[in-house]
Motif scaffolding. Structure first.
Motif, PDB file in Angstrom:
ATOM      1  N   GLU A 217       0.863  -1.178   0.000  1.00 36.74           N
ATOM      2  CA  GLU A 217       0.000   0.000   0.000  1.00 36.74           C
ATOM      3  C   GLU A 217       0.903   1.232   0.000  1.00 36.74           C
ATOM      4  OE1 GLU A 217      -3.788   2.012   2.398  1.00 36.74           O
ATOM      5  OE2 GLU A 217      -2.771   0.238   3.204  1.00 36.74           O
ATOM      6  N   GLY A 225      -3.274   3.731  -2.706  1.00 36.13           N
ATOM      7  CA  GLY A 225      -3.888   2.453  -3.005  1.00 36.13           C
ATOM      8  C   GLY A 225      -2.877   1.316  -2.938  1.00 36.13           C
ATOM      9  N   GLU A 238      -4.532   0.626  -6.964  1.00 40.17           N
ATOM     10  CA  GLU A 238      -5.981   0.637  -6.798  1.00 40.17           C
ATOM     11  C   GLU A 238      -6.327   0.997  -5.372  1.00 40.17           C
ATOM     12  OE1 GLU A 238      -7.870  -2.953  -7.956  1.00 40.17           O
ATOM     13  OE2 GLU A 238      -7.400  -2.740 -10.094  1.00 40.17           O
ATOM     14  N   GLY A 239      -7.332   1.859  -5.254  1.00 39.92           N
ATOM     15  CA  GLY A 239      -7.804   2.242  -3.934  1.00 39.92           C
ATOM     16  C   GLY A 239      -9.171   2.870  -4.008  1.00 39.92           C
ATOM     17  N   ASP A 240     -10.045   2.499  -3.063  1.00 40.74           N
ATOM     18  CA  ASP A 240     -11.407   3.031  -2.996  1.00 40.74           C
ATOM     19  C   ASP A 240     -12.156   2.816  -4.307  1.00 40.74           C
ATOM     20  OD1 ASP A 240     -10.942   3.926  -0.399  1.00 40.74           O
ATOM     21  OD2 ASP A 240     -10.148   5.855  -1.113  1.00 40.74           O
ATOM     22  N   GLY A 241     -11.957   1.651  -4.910  1.00 41.19           N
ATOM     23  CA  GLY A 241     -12.677   1.324  -6.138  1.00 41.19           C
ATOM     24  C   GLY A 241     -12.184   2.047  -7.368  1.00 41.19           C
ATOM     25  N   GLU A 242     -11.041   2.711  -7.294  1.00 40.50           N
ATOM     26  CA  GLU A 242     -10.492   3.449  -8.423  1.00 40.50           C
ATOM     27  C   GLU A 242      -9.087   2.934  -8.745  1.00 40.50           C
ATOM     28  OE1 GLU A 242     -10.653   7.511  -7.158  1.00 40.50           O
ATOM     29  OE2 GLU A 242     -12.661   7.808  -7.987  1.00 40.50           O
TER      30      GLU A 242
END
Length: 261
Positions: A217, A225, A238-242
């Motif tokens: 991370e 992400g 990738e993080g928070d669905g993005e």
């Protein structure tokens, strides 16, 4: 009044020339058709349809109810038809002999080769654009999108130079323009791909030293992400669905923070 005298020798000669011209024309039409069909089979056997598949030129040809192979085959037939028509007109003495020989022996073959070179060049340019696009698909940088088009139009320009030179057009000015075009591409590439070169240099460093890896991370600037992929040009997180696609030069400019729980 003197009786009208008919020169039967001249009349028979004219009739013979007319019949011979018709026979030559008919034989030429058949030969042109056969040669066109034979060329089409040879092109298909050589795998040309697969080679030009999905190219813009092929799609354009299909939208007109034909295809690249049929177009090239018809071009060979039309060449035979044109030569035969000129021969028939010359036999029938309906065409100046000097004009006939200058047309048949010089301009028409050159024109045929020029058109063929341009068509082949256009097809090769389309195929080269597709191949380069496929090879660069994994590089998610906007600067890369111009490379396939530059390759295509460079090949088209070179094909046009060869075609125009084949029909006797003075291409000296076009060669000077080609040199200017090449210089412009070099200068533009140095400016446009500066970021690409910086990202690739940064990517090589990251791949060799591995300050972070897949599954870590991290935070790069405002983007945070889990690292999904690191290649020569970009880092994907990738993080928070993005999904963030970050050029590697930004990793060096903004710095990277590896987050530990």
């Amino acid at each position: 009044m003197a009786p009208l005298q008919v020169d039967w020798t001249v009349l028979m000669r004219d009739e013979f020339q007319f019949v011979l011209a018709v026979l030559v024309l008919a034989a030429g039409l058949v030969a042109g058709y056969v040669i066109g069909r034979l060329n089409k089979r040879l092109l298909v056997a050589a795998g040309v349809p697969d080679a030009v598949e999905r190219t813009p030129f092929e799609r354009t040809a299909q939208s007109l109810g034909t295809d690249t192979v049929s177009l090239v085959a018809r071009l060979s037939s039309w060449f035979i038809y044109g030569v035969v028509v000129l021969i028939a007109l010359n036999i029938a003495e309906l065409l100046n002999a000097q004009l006939f020989w200058s047309g048949v022996l010089t301009f028409i073959p050159d024109l045929f080769i020029a058109v063929l070179v341009f068509i082949v060049g256009f097809v090769v340019a389309d195929k080269a654009q597709l191949v380069v696009s496929e090879r660069l698909r994994s590089v998610k940088l906007p600067e890369v999108n111009i490379i396939p088009r530059t390759v295509k139009y460079t090949i088209v320009y070179l094909a046009a130079l060869v075609a125009l030179g084949q029909v006797g057009v003075d291409i000296e000015a076009l060669l000077i323009l080609l040199g200017s075009y090449a210089l412009a591409i070099i200068l533009f590439s140095a400016v446009a791909f500066r970021d690409l070169l910086q990202s690739s240099a940064a990517g090589v460093y990251l791949l060799l030293n591995q300050p972070y890896g897949i599954g870590d991370e991290v935070r790069v600037g405002e983007d945070r992400g889990i690292v999904q992929e690191v290649d020569v040009f970009v880092t994907r997180i990738e993080g928070d669905g993005e999904e963030y696609i970050i050029p590697n030069r930004r990793v060096f400019e903004d710095g990277v923070v590896r987050i530990r729980d």
